[in-house]
Structures are given as C-alpha cells and as structure tokens.
Scaffold this motif. Structure first.
Motif, PDB file in Angstrom:
ATOM      1  N   ASN A   1      -2.292   6.154   3.467  1.00 43.20           N
ATOM      2  CA  ASN A   1      -2.951   5.628   2.274  1.00 43.20           C
ATOM      3  C   ASN A   1      -4.181   4.799   2.627  1.00 43.20           C
ATOM      4  O   ASN A   1      -5.180   4.819   1.905  1.00 43.20           O
ATOM      5  CB  ASN A   1      -1.962   4.795   1.448  1.00 43.20           C
ATOM      6  CG  ASN A   1      -1.070   5.676   0.593  1.00 43.20           C
ATOM      7  OD1 ASN A   1      -1.241   6.891   0.568  1.00 43.20           O
ATOM      8  ND2 ASN A   1      -0.129   5.073  -0.106  1.00 43.20           N
ATOM      9  N   LEU A   2      -4.098   4.069   3.730  1.00 44.41           N
ATOM     10  CA  LEU A   2      -5.256   3.269   4.133  1.00 44.41           C
ATOM     11  C   LEU A   2      -6.433   4.170   4.483  1.00 44.41           C
ATOM     12  O   LEU A   2      -7.579   3.898   4.119  1.00 44.41           O
ATOM     13  CB  LEU A   2      -4.884   2.376   5.322  1.00 44.41           C
ATOM     14  CG  LEU A   2      -5.999   1.445   5.810  1.00 44.41           C
ATOM     15  CD1 LEU A   2      -6.517   0.557   4.687  1.00 44.41           C
ATOM     16  CD2 LEU A   2      -5.502   0.583   6.976  1.00 44.41           C
TER      17      LEU A   2
ATOM     18  N   LEU B   1      -3.934  -5.902   2.074  1.00 44.97           N
ATOM     19  CA  LEU B   1      -2.975  -4.804   2.042  1.00 44.97           C
ATOM     20  C   LEU B   1      -1.853  -5.047   3.040  1.00 44.97           C
ATOM     21  O   LEU B   1      -2.069  -5.656   4.088  1.00 44.97           O
ATOM     22  CB  LEU B   1      -3.681  -3.491   2.406  1.00 44.97           C
ATOM     23  CG  LEU B   1      -4.945  -3.183   1.610  1.00 44.97           C
ATOM     24  CD1 LEU B   1      -5.754  -2.085   2.284  1.00 44.97           C
ATOM     25  CD2 LEU B   1      -4.588  -2.801   0.181  1.00 44.97           C
TER      26      LEU B   1
ATOM     27  N   ALA C   1      -3.302   6.094  -3.488  1.00 47.65           N
ATOM     28  CA  ALA C   1      -4.457   5.485  -2.820  1.00 47.65           C
ATOM     29  C   ALA C   1      -5.754   5.636  -3.608  1.00 47.65           C
ATOM     30  O   ALA C   1      -6.555   4.697  -3.689  1.00 47.65           O
ATOM     31  CB  ALA C   1      -4.609   6.099  -1.429  1.00 47.65           C
TER      32      ALA C   1
ATOM     33  N   LEU D   1       0.790  -1.236   0.000  1.00 50.57           N
ATOM     34  CA  LEU D   1       0.000   0.000   0.000  1.00 50.57           C
ATOM     35  C   LEU D   1       0.823   1.289   0.000  1.00 50.57           C
ATOM     36  O   LEU D   1       0.430   2.254  -0.662  1.00 50.57           O
ATOM     37  CB  LEU D   1      -0.979  -0.021   1.180  1.00 50.57           C
ATOM     38  CG  LEU D   1      -1.995   1.118   1.240  1.00 50.57           C
ATOM     39  CD1 LEU D   1      -2.808   1.206  -0.042  1.00 50.57           C
ATOM     40  CD2 LEU D   1      -2.912   0.945   2.443  1.00 50.57           C
TER      41      LEU D   1
ATOM     42  N   GLU E   1      -5.724  -6.764   6.275  1.00 47.94           N
ATOM     43  CA  GLU E   1      -4.405  -6.202   6.548  1.00 47.94           C
ATOM     44  C   GLU E   1      -3.467  -7.290   7.059  1.00 47.94           C
ATOM     45  O   GLU E   1      -3.853  -8.102   7.894  1.00 47.94           O
ATOM     46  CB  GLU E   1      -4.493  -5.088   7.592  1.00 47.94           C
ATOM     47  CG  GLU E   1      -5.374  -3.920   7.178  1.00 47.94           C
ATOM     48  CD  GLU E   1      -5.324  -2.814   8.215  1.00 47.94           C
ATOM     49  OE1 GLU E   1      -4.223  -2.303   8.474  1.00 47.94           O
ATOM     50  OE2 GLU E   1      -6.378  -2.489   8.778  1.00 47.94           O
TER      51      GLU E   1
ATOM     52  N   GLU F   1       1.385   2.627  -3.515  1.00 46.73           N
ATOM     53  CA  GLU F   1       0.242   2.829  -4.407  1.00 46.73           C
ATOM     54  C   GLU F   1      -0.333   4.232  -4.233  1.00 46.73           C
ATOM     55  O   GLU F   1      -0.496   4.689  -3.107  1.00 46.73           O
ATOM     56  CB  GLU F   1      -0.875   1.825  -4.061  1.00 46.73           C
ATOM     57  CG  GLU F   1      -0.528   0.382  -4.317  1.00 46.73           C
ATOM     58  CD  GLU F   1      -0.553   0.017  -5.787  1.00 46.73           C
ATOM     59  OE1 GLU F   1      -1.413   0.527  -6.531  1.00 46.73           O
ATOM     60  OE2 GLU F   1       0.297  -0.792  -6.197  1.00 46.73           O
TER      61      GLU F   1
ATOM     62  N   TYR G   1       1.679   3.892   5.004  1.00 49.87           N
ATOM     63  CA  TYR G   1       0.629   2.877   4.987  1.00 49.87           C
ATOM     64  C   TYR G   1      -0.637   3.408   5.658  1.00 49.87           C
ATOM     65  O   TYR G   1      -1.739   3.310   5.106  1.00 49.87           O
ATOM     66  CB  TYR G   1       1.130   1.619   5.703  1.00 49.87           C
ATOM     67  CG  TYR G   1       0.111   0.516   5.825  1.00 49.87           C
ATOM     68  CD1 TYR G   1      -0.069  -0.402   4.802  1.00 49.87           C
ATOM     69  CD2 TYR G   1      -0.671   0.377   6.975  1.00 49.87           C
ATOM     70  CE1 TYR G   1      -1.010  -1.420   4.909  1.00 49.87           C
ATOM     71  CE2 TYR G   1      -1.612  -0.626   7.097  1.00 49.87           C
ATOM     72  CZ  TYR G   1      -1.771  -1.523   6.065  1.00 49.87           C
ATOM     73  OH  TYR G   1      -2.711  -2.524   6.175  1.00 49.87           O
TER      74      TYR G   1
END
Lengths: 343, 334
Positions: free
Chosen positions: B134-135, B108, B86, B81, B167, B84, B131
C-alpha cells in the motif's frame, strides 16, 4: 407545512460536479456555494464524486469536503450524488459517513452509484467493471447493515464506531434501469433520477413509477430525488450563450455513448439534454412540463454549474432559483418555514 | 536536544463512553494549541473504538479542523495503512492538503490490533507485506505516476505532499531509503537509550533527497500536572488492554511512578520533564517533538493546561520558540 394537499412541498438542493482547472480554487468556491445556499434557505447541497484525471470534476473525496462544509454551516443537508461505491471499502465508507454524520448533527444524505460513469477508472482501482452491478448490491447491503449498527460479522462483537443513528435510512441509489429502481425500493432507499442523458418521459418516468410500485414498507415513505440542469438568465439567448461552449464540447462523447444520434444545433442539444434554461418564467414553464419532475420529486436537486461557468454565475443562479423559481413551484425556504411554525 | 525543533501534540481522540462532543473538543484543542504557538497537531486512527479511541477517519476530522485553524500542521499518527485502500487514501490526503493550504503531515503505520485486521478481512500476519504494497501504491499515486494502462493519474495533485510522509516502524533503514520521516515512541520493553540508537541508525541510513533531509518525530507522553485518580485508572485500563493482546508484557500492578517510567512517560515539574527530554534523541530543525498529554478521560480544560505548561515552561527550556514569536522576529530582521 401548509394545507393538507396530500404531498408535502419538495426539498430544494443543489448538486456540484466541482468543475474547474485549479482544484484548490474549485474547493474554495464549493465551500462558498454551500455558505450561500444555506443563507438562501436551500435544504441540501450534493457533491458528485469524480476520480482521477479523466477531465470531469475534480473532487474525489466528497465526504472530506463535506466535513469542511459541516463546520461552516448549521442546517443544510450534506449529500453525495453519487459516491462511486465499487471503488470504496464499504467498511471505511461507513466509518467516514458516520464521522461526518456526527460532525454535522445528522445532516448526511448518502447517494450511491455503481460506477457507470467511471468505467475507465475501474482498472486503476483494481476492480472489474463487469462485476459492478453484483458488487454494488453486495457492498450496498453491507454498508447499510453496518450503518444500522449491526455487527461486522455474525459472530463478532464489533460494530462501526462512532454510531450514526438513522443514517442507514438516509441512503439513495442512482440507477438507469427499471430493475435497479425496483431494487432501491426493496432496500427501503431513496431513488435519485436524472442525469441529463436519461430522457425524462421515456426513461425516467418508468423508473419512478416502477420504484413507487415496488415500495413495500408501509411504515416509511418512498423518496425520489430529481436532479435537473437549471440555468436561469436574463433571457433565453443569454442563457444559451452562457451554455453553448460546454454543451457542444460534450456532443462527441454523447454521440459515442449513443445518447445523441447525430449532432444537431444547440437548441436541439439543450432539449435532448433536458436543460431548463432562459428567463425565470421560461424556466418555470419548462420545469412544470417536465414529465418526471414535479409529480415525483421529494427533493429537487438543481445543477447550476457547467465547466466554464464562473463562480458569480453559479451564485446568481442559486439565488434566482431560490427566490424566484422554486417558490412559484410550492417550495418554501427553510427560514420561512421556521417563521411559519413559530407564527 | 538542541533548539530549533517543531513542537506538536498528539490526540488519540480517546473517550470512555462515546459522545459526539469528542470531535468538537478535539477541534477546540487544535485551536488552543495553535494559539499557544504549537507547530503541529496529530490525531490517531482507531477502528471500532479499540482502546477507547473514537476516530476511525482522521483525515475527515482534520478537514473540519482546517476550517477553524490557519497555521498549525495537520498530522496523522498514525493511519493503519494495511487497512486502507491506498488510492482512496491518496485522494483524500491530496484533497485535505489543498483544503488546508499544504498543512498535511501524513503518518503511517502497520497497526497491531489483531481484531481489527480480521474485521477488514486482512491477515494480521501479513500486515507488513500489505503495508509495503500500500505504501508503494500511495507514493506512486502522490508522485503523479500513471495508475492504469490509459495513463490516468491522481486528481487533484498535491505538490509536496509526497515529501511529508512519516512512518512509525522499527525498520528504520527502509524508512530512510524511502526518504520518509520516522515517527518514534518510547518502547516499554527497550532500555531508554534504545531510542537514541534507533534515531542514529535512521540518520546514518538516509539516502533520500538532500533537499528533504532526515526528519524524526518523537512521540512522548508528558503529564506536567498533578496525577488524578482518573489518570491512574486510565493508565491501568490501557495496560490491561495492551497486555490482553500481547503488546505489553510487563507487570500490571505495582508502583504508579514506576509504571509511568516503564511506559516512558515524563511527569512532574517542568524542569524534570525537560531533563527527561534531553536524554532522548537529539532533535534539530527538521524534527518534531510530539507530546501526548491526554489519557482516556482527560477533560479538555486539563489537556489545554498541560499544553500550556509545555509551550510556556518545558519546550522553551529546550530552545523551542512558539510560532508567533518566531515569525515576528523573522519579520523584524528582514
């Protein structure tokens, strides 16, 4: 290929914006459009990437949809026209495009744009719309180098995996300025012409001429893709009736953006938007008289769907264009081409 | 472990030397697994062919697989993640979910390979912060939250996808607080009972919606066939790589069976494997057992045979029944 006429016949493709209120149904319809187009001998299908809920197109992930198309088809080229480059990480885009190219045995054609039609989405993607031209050049050059197999950094042993041989030479740019068209040529990339809102004579023709003039790679040929709204029907009145709602709904926006000076009647709007419509013979006549089309097109990419078009209308238009219109302009469907080669 | 769990498999899309058939074979593996009654298939993401993993774009391959399968769940285990964008990930996952009629399970993780973070212009040391950020953005977008001042939202929406996030992390209390599923794998540096304790901590910390109860996906290496030389070589190559980046700190040589045990891999007869699984976390109806049966050079036919042994001899001994059987029985009851 037939006689030595100087120019090979153009390729024929279609472009979809994936219009519709129910995205799940829109995607199923899109898959069917590719199935039908392949059966009709179309050379390519192209998807326009549209982001977020601003009401224009409902497919933000063209490469993902094309991966689904890839396993349902064998020949048709898989294009984007365009991917909105500023919202992508060039490295992730290079990876996705490479995987798609490998899944489809080299059928990807990757069109790139700088986001001019997506200005209201820049903030959501945490991007500065004011930087988009400069950013486009940086990202496009990085993408192209990565697809060409060059290392991620000068001192890195890493390259994008999987490799995608030749994909770096299947990039296209969409530009609205003469400088942009020249830039595409200097990068060795194709030029996509023709949203409906760029006048074919006063805007598009100078772009095409500037592009061809700036092309400086003697080992390869320049390539121009011309996108055109083509709406054949039983007759002109029927075509106009089918288009009326969708054309009129765009007039306020086109006025706001300065593309139409003042609202007029439907006939005038269709003319300003360069919509080739009517009986197939009328469409042929109209296409032949389009000043930046046949003299330039290596790829004719037809748009046959407006917001309220039904799937049946879309498929019918694809068929009429492939069977009655494009052949009269010198195009040969793929199956016919292979038969010719064999015989 | 009791019955009534979901059975999945994980492919890391390994291949020692790249050939595009690796994607076609992964597609065929999903088709075979669906025919065997597997409930889910999961693919891993690798950038730059690290660990000989050939798939940087898991959602793209799953989109192709969705066209050739009808029922099997389509999972990622995992997407890295922090690397990426998001919002683009939210778009891709939502489109895939609509293309597959709601079959996506989105796993993820924070990633671990330092080289790849450098390549993406990210700090390896900041990966947990990236992380989390983005999450949060991903969940906000999937939850139909406004994405800018004009109130633009994700298009398309994918109803229910926000409740199919997983996760892979040892920070299980945070996973539980977010209402996400937990992906677990044996840790070669922890005792065997550590996994059971982790699962208990996760379940105890669950404060998510009662409509979506806690859910655990236990990833488990399982080699039910005879050990080939290729398997031994693959395992040693893998260990050397993990050692070189500091993820694995155990010995690099030594008895092969001990090495497999240290890695938490189950092997041998179906009965031995079943007993090994029973010693792991207890899995219930919302949980998944995800078997990994391939190393870098496992031939497709061998992977399918291994899945067959697991579907026919191992999982039923733990109370699992293949999907086709379940639905026909449910139909006959109604």
């Amino acid at each position: 290929m037939t006689a030595a006429t100087g120019r090979p016949p153009f390729k024929l493709g279609f472009l979809t914006h994936a219009f519709g209120d129910n995205p799940q149904q829109v995607y199923q319809d899109l898959l069917e459009q590719f199935d039908v187009a392949e059966a009709l001998g179309y050379d390519g299908g192209w998807i326009a990437q549209h982001h977020l809920s601003n009401g224009f197109g409902s497919l933000p992930s063209p490469l993902l949809a094309l991966a689904a198309v890839a396993v349902r088809t064998r020949h048709i080229e898989l294009g984007t026209a365009v991917s909105v480059l500023p919202f992508e990480d060039p490295l992730r885009l290079a990876e996705d495009a490479s995987v798609l190219d490998q899944l489809s045995a080299g059928r990807v054609q990757l069109g790139l744009g700088s986001g001019g039609a997506n200005l209201d989405s820049f903030s959501a993607f945490e991007r500065d719309a004011g930087q988009r031209q400069q950013r486009f050049a940086e990202d496009q050059q990085r993408l192209q180098a990565l697809l060409d197999g060059q290392p991620l950094h000068p001192d890195s042993p890493l390259t994008v995996q999987p490799p995608a041989p030749g994909l770096a030479k299947r990039l296209w740019h969409s530009h609205g300025s003469v400088e942009g068209a020249r830039y595409a040529a200097t990068q060795g990339n194709g030029l996509l012409l023709g949203t409906a809102t760029h006048d074919p004579l006063t805007v598009q023709k100078p772009l095409a001429d500037a592009y061809l003039k700036a092309w400086n790679d003697p080992t390869r040929t320049p390539r121009i893709g011309v996108v055109r709204a083509v709406f054949p029907a039983a007759d002109r009145a029927t075509a106009q009736a089918e288009l009326a709602v969708d054309i009129e709904r765009h007039v306020p926006r086109l006025q706001r953006e300065g593309l139409i000076e003042q609202a007029a009647d439907l006939q005038e709007h269709l003319r300003l938007l360069n919509v080739h419509h009517g009986h197939p013979e009328e469409v042929l006549h109209s296409l032949r008289n389009d000043p930046s089309l046949l003299p330039y097109a290596d790829y004719l990419i037809v748009v046959v769907q407006a917001e309220s078009s039904t799937q049946a209308q879309v498929l019918q238009r694809l068929q009429v264009i492939a069977q009655r219109i494009a052949p009269a302009l010198g195009w040969q469907p793929r199956a016919t081409q292979s038969q010719t080669t064999v015989g | 472990m009791s019955g009534g769990f979901s059975l999945g498999f994980l492919s890391r899309v390994y291949q020692p030397d790249y050939n595009p058939r690796v994607y076609r074979e992964t597609l065929e593996l999903f088709q075979a697994a669906e025919a065997l009654g597997f409930d889910t298939g999961w693919v891993a993401q690798h950038h730059f062919a690290s660990e000989q993993g050939r798939l940087p774009s898991p959602l793209l391959l799953l989109s192709a697989i969705a066209q050739r399968t009808r029922r099997i769940g389509l999972g990622t285990a995992i997407i890295v993640l922090p690397q990426e964008p998001a919002l683009r990930l939210a778009e891709d996952a939502a489109v895939l979910d609509l293309l597959s009629d709601g079959r996506v399970q989105l796993g993820l993780g924070a990633g671990f390979d330092p080289d790849t973070f450098t390549a993406f212009g990210r700090e390896h040391a900041q990966r947990h912060r990236d992380y989390e950020n983005n999450l949060q953005r991903l969940q906000h977008a999937l939850g139909n939250g406004p994405l800018n001042a004009d109130g633009l939202r994700l298009q398309p929406q994918a109803p229910g996808l926000g409740a199919r996030l997983w996760e892979a992390t040892s920070r299980v209390e945070m996973v539980a607080a977010r209402g996400n599923g937990l992906i677990m794998a044996p840790n070669p540096h922890s005792p065997a009972h550590a996994g059971v304790e982790l699962a208990q901590r996760y379940r105890a910390a669950w404060t998510g919606d009662s409509a979506s109860p806690p859910r655990i996906a236990q990833v488990q290496g399982v080699f039910p066939l005879a050990h080939s030389d290729a398997l031994r070589e693959d395992i040693h190559t893998y260990l050397r790589r993990q050692h070189s980046i500091g993820v694995y700190q155990g010995p690099l040589d030594g008895d092969f069976n001990e090495t497999l045990q240290r890695l938490g891999v189950l092997h041998g007869s179906a009965q031995l494997i079943s007993e090994g699984l029973k010693a792991g976390p207890r899995l219930g109806e919302h949980d998944h057992l995800i078997v990994q049966v391939q190393t870098a050079s496992t031939p497709l036919a061998e992977a399918i045979r291994a899945l067959q042994v697991i579907a026919e001899d191992v999982a039923p001994a733990l109370g699992w029944r293949p999907a086709a059987t379940r639905s026909s029985k449910e139909l006959s009851l109604s």
